[in-house]
Design a protein around this motif. Structure first.
Motif, short mmCIF file in Angstrom:
data_model
loop_
_atom_site.label_atom_id
_atom_site.label_comp_id
_atom_site.label_asym_id
_atom_site.label_seq_id
_atom_site.Cartn_x
_atom_site.Cartn_y
_atom_site.Cartn_z
N GLU A 263 0.82 -1.22 0.00
CA GLU A 263 0.00 0.00 0.00
C GLU A 263 0.86 1.27 0.00
N GLU A 264 2.08 1.17 0.56
CA GLU A 264 2.88 2.38 0.77
C GLU A 264 3.86 2.67 -0.37
N ASN A 265 4.46 1.63 -0.93
CA ASN A 265 5.42 1.84 -2.01
C ASN A 265 5.31 0.66 -2.98
N PHE A 266 4.32 0.73 -3.84
CA PHE A 266 3.97 -0.41 -4.69
C PHE A 266 5.12 -0.84 -5.58
N GLY A 267 5.81 0.12 -6.21
CA GLY A 267 6.89 -0.22 -7.16
C GLY A 267 8.02 -0.98 -6.49
N GLU A 268 8.46 -0.50 -5.33
CA GLU A 268 9.55 -1.17 -4.61
C GLU A 268 9.09 -2.52 -4.07
N TRP A 269 7.83 -2.54 -3.58
CA TRP A 269 7.26 -3.82 -3.09
C TRP A 269 7.27 -4.87 -4.20
N TYR A 270 6.84 -4.47 -5.40
CA TYR A 270 6.76 -5.41 -6.52
C TYR A 270 8.16 -5.94 -6.88
N SER A 271 9.12 -5.02 -7.00
CA SER A 271 10.49 -5.42 -7.35
C SER A 271 11.04 -6.40 -6.32
N GLU A 272 10.71 -6.15 -5.05
CA GLU A 272 11.23 -6.99 -3.97
C GLU A 272 10.55 -8.37 -3.96
N VAL A 273 9.24 -8.38 -4.18
CA VAL A 273 8.49 -9.63 -4.05
C VAL A 273 8.84 -10.61 -5.18
N VAL A 274 9.10 -10.11 -6.39
CA VAL A 274 9.43 -11.04 -7.49
C VAL A 274 10.81 -11.67 -7.31
N VAL A 275 11.71 -10.95 -6.59
CA VAL A 275 13.04 -11.51 -6.32
C VAL A 275 12.99 -12.43 -5.10
N ASN A 276 12.43 -11.92 -3.98
CA ASN A 276 12.38 -12.73 -2.76
C ASN A 276 11.50 -13.96 -2.89
N GLY A 277 10.48 -13.85 -3.75
CA GLY A 277 9.60 -15.00 -4.00
C GLY A 277 10.21 -15.98 -5.00
N GLU A 278 11.44 -15.70 -5.44
CA GLU A 278 12.20 -16.57 -6.34
C GLU A 278 11.54 -16.75 -7.71
N MET A 279 10.91 -15.67 -8.18
CA MET A 279 10.32 -15.67 -9.52
C MET A 279 11.37 -15.28 -10.57
N ILE A 280 12.15 -14.24 -10.23
CA ILE A 280 13.16 -13.76 -11.19
C ILE A 280 14.46 -13.46 -10.46
N GLU A 281 15.50 -13.29 -11.26
CA GLU A 281 16.75 -12.74 -10.75
C GLU A 281 17.15 -11.65 -11.75
N TYR A 282 17.66 -10.55 -11.24
CA TYR A 282 18.12 -9.48 -12.13
C TYR A 282 19.35 -9.93 -12.90
N TYR A 283 19.47 -9.46 -14.12
CA TYR A 283 20.55 -9.83 -15.03
C TYR A 283 21.45 -8.61 -15.22
N ASP A 284 22.65 -8.81 -15.77
CA ASP A 284 23.56 -7.67 -15.88
C ASP A 284 23.29 -6.78 -17.09
N ILE A 285 22.25 -7.09 -17.87
CA ILE A 285 21.81 -6.18 -18.94
C ILE A 285 20.45 -5.62 -18.53
N SER A 286 20.37 -4.31 -18.42
CA SER A 286 19.15 -3.67 -17.95
C SER A 286 17.93 -4.09 -18.78
N GLY A 287 16.83 -4.35 -18.09
CA GLY A 287 15.60 -4.71 -18.78
C GLY A 287 15.50 -6.18 -19.15
N CYS A 288 16.52 -6.97 -18.79
CA CYS A 288 16.49 -8.43 -19.03
C CYS A 288 16.48 -9.14 -17.68
N TYR A 289 15.74 -10.21 -17.59
CA TYR A 289 15.58 -10.91 -16.31
C TYR A 289 15.69 -12.42 -16.50
N ILE A 290 16.19 -13.08 -15.46
CA ILE A 290 16.24 -14.54 -15.47
C ILE A 290 14.92 -15.05 -14.91
#
Length: 506
Positions: free
Chosen positions: A22-49
């Protein structure tokens, strides 16, 4: 010592989210997809594992959709990733729509290529030269192909996992017919499959409708879509699209055929696609401050069984009971696993599997074995905890399979109902520009009478530009409310022709 070690591991793992939905949706979303083991950030911006946890969701939807399109006699194929500039630029409106996003290969090793080669942003221009080669007479029609592949669109603004990425997975269907009627029918059949993916699998309500001339697919005749809405951000999101391309591409690529009477005709074409964006919409709709909340139909693990041993308890007996419970559930077709890791406490495991969104947790401890110490099959009761509402239920061993199945069905339905209730609360009907502006400032999905003129839509975009982004038409729903005679367009005051949904969008 062992306890100290466990705590150390716990701390290091950093379970729990830093940001609130409710307080910071964008940061919450970025955090939940990583901590929930959905994605990992890649070293090329805009690409995800895409990690197995999200890939399995994609595979579940793929399995459903693939079977359904095969019933429609659509066949899978695969076309190359590369497209020559001369072919890509053949359909002017089409390439203008995609030009800013096209990635080009310009070198091979250290040598410059004589002619740069594009990486497909979509495959109309890749495939249609070969449609022209394969379609000669009416017996070659319909030609109905689909490919499961990746595409590259070099997005520069706000890359977001699943929602806006430079490479993503999708299916794209490309079909050709002898008549417009056949093409029109297929557009809606495919759109209904997309509705089912969202509503029946991902538990997300969507609105089926037609895009405006301004928002339709570049070079197409008309575009239909399923539109979702994210209440937390007040933004619409295009869930999937089914386009009737008309005969425009057939003209450009000379996709002609001879009918039964020996007369020349031009093919009518469709293209349609849905992508891994679907997974992002699901995370946004259902996730909470504990992490992901997965609808049971797409969760790769529907039930996690956690042993809860205490001091001096029969640990082996508890582990055996957990294993037997998993076997029972798996035999009933339920996707169940047990977490036997000894270096984590039960409490840590609860948080871990809540973060990953597993729909149902079953806890088995010494008291569950106490009623009959003789052997595992006599396990009497298990404690089941729901992820969606944290409700705890004690289930007897005799009714385990039925109860778990019922609970999973109920979770699926309740997730949909809750999402629909939240979405519906954000829909506002307006009649005037002032009402529109007020509803937009309140982040609503706005239903308004419209004159259906491109100039007016451009004007709406221009007049609503700001930090949050401009408003645009989302779709004109097929399910049209009554439009009383004399109703004026909310933006121009001219006679309204239809009801249209408006709002900011992803």
């Amino acid at each position: 010592m062992a306890d100290g070690k466990k705590k150390e591991v716990k701390k290091e793992t950093g379970l729990g989210l830093t940001f609130k939905k409710e307080e910071n949706f964008g940061e919450w979303y970025s955090e939940v997809v990583v901590n929930g083991e959905m994605i990992e950030y890649y070293d090329i911006s805009g690409c995800y594992i895409l990690r197995p946890w999200s890939m399995s969701i994609w595979e579940t939807m793929q399995a459903f959709f693939d079977v359904e399109i095969k019933k429609m006699k659509i066949k899978n194929c695969y076309f190359p990733l590369f497209v020559s500039s001369s072919v890509l630029e053949k359909e002017k409106d089409h390439i203008e729509g995609f030009a800013p996003e096209v990635a080009w290969v310009t070198k091979s090793g250290k040598s410059d290529l004589e002619v740069p080669i594009a990486i497909r942003p979509t495959s109309e221009t890749v495939m249609y030269p070969y449609f022209s080669k394969w379609i000669r007479g009416h017996r070659d029609l319909p030609l109905k192909l689909n490919q499961w592949c990746n595409v590259v669109r070099w997005e520069f603004s706000n890359p977001t996992p699943f929602i806006r990425s430079r490479e993503f997975l999708w299916q794209e269907g490309h079909t050709a017919f002898a008549t417009k009627q056949e093409a029109d029918e297929e557009v809606l059949q495919i759109l209904e499959l997309y509705r089912r993916i969202y509503e029946e699998f991902l538990a997300i309500p969507v609105i089926k409708g037609k895009k405006s001339e301004m928002e339709k697919f570049a070079g197409g005749l008309y575009t239909t879509s399923v539109e979702a809405f994210i209440p937390n951000t007040g933004r619409g999101i295009q869930g999937a699209t089914s386009h009737c391309l008309g005969q425009n591409f057939a003209k450009m690529f000379e996709i002609n055929f001879e009918n039964e009477k020996g007369e020349k005709g031009m093919a009518w074409q469709n293209s349609w696609a849905y992508s891994t964006r679907t997974i992002g919409v699901m995370v946004m709709a259902h996730g909470d401050d504990k992490g992901l909340v997965l609808p049971p139909k797409v969760a790769s693990v529907q039930v996690i069984v956690v042993p809860v041993p205490y001091k001096d308890a029969d640990t082996q007996g508890i582990f055996d009971a957990c294993a037997a419970t998993v076997d029972t559930l798996c035999e009933a077709g339920i996707r169940a696993e047990a977490d036997f890791r000894e270096n984590y406490s039960p409490g840590w495991k609860y948080s871990h599997w809540e973060m990953k969104g597993v729909p149902l947790r079953i806890e088995i401890g010494p008291k569950d074995l106490a009623n009959n110490q003789a052997s595992i099959p006599f396990l009497q009761l298990v404690r089941a905890v729901r992820r969606d509402n944290a409700a705890k239920v004690d289930i007897s061993r005799d009714s385990l399979m039925e109860k778990v199945k019922d609970m999973l069905d109920d979770i699926q339905q309740r997730l949909f109902d809750a999402a629909k209730q939240k979405r519906d609360a954000c829909i506002q009907v307006v009649k005037t520009w002032d009402e529109f502006k007020e509803a937009l400032s309140q982040r609503k999905m706005i239903l308004a009478p419209w004159c259906d003129e491109e100039e007016v839509e451009r004007d709406v975009k221009e007049r609503t530009r700001g930090e949050m982004g401009a408003a645009k038409s989302l779709c004109s729903p097929f399910d049209q409310p009554e439009l009383p005679e004399g109703t004026a367009c909310f933006a121009s005051g001219k006679p309204a022709k239809k009801w249209t949904y408006w709002g900011r969008s992803y």
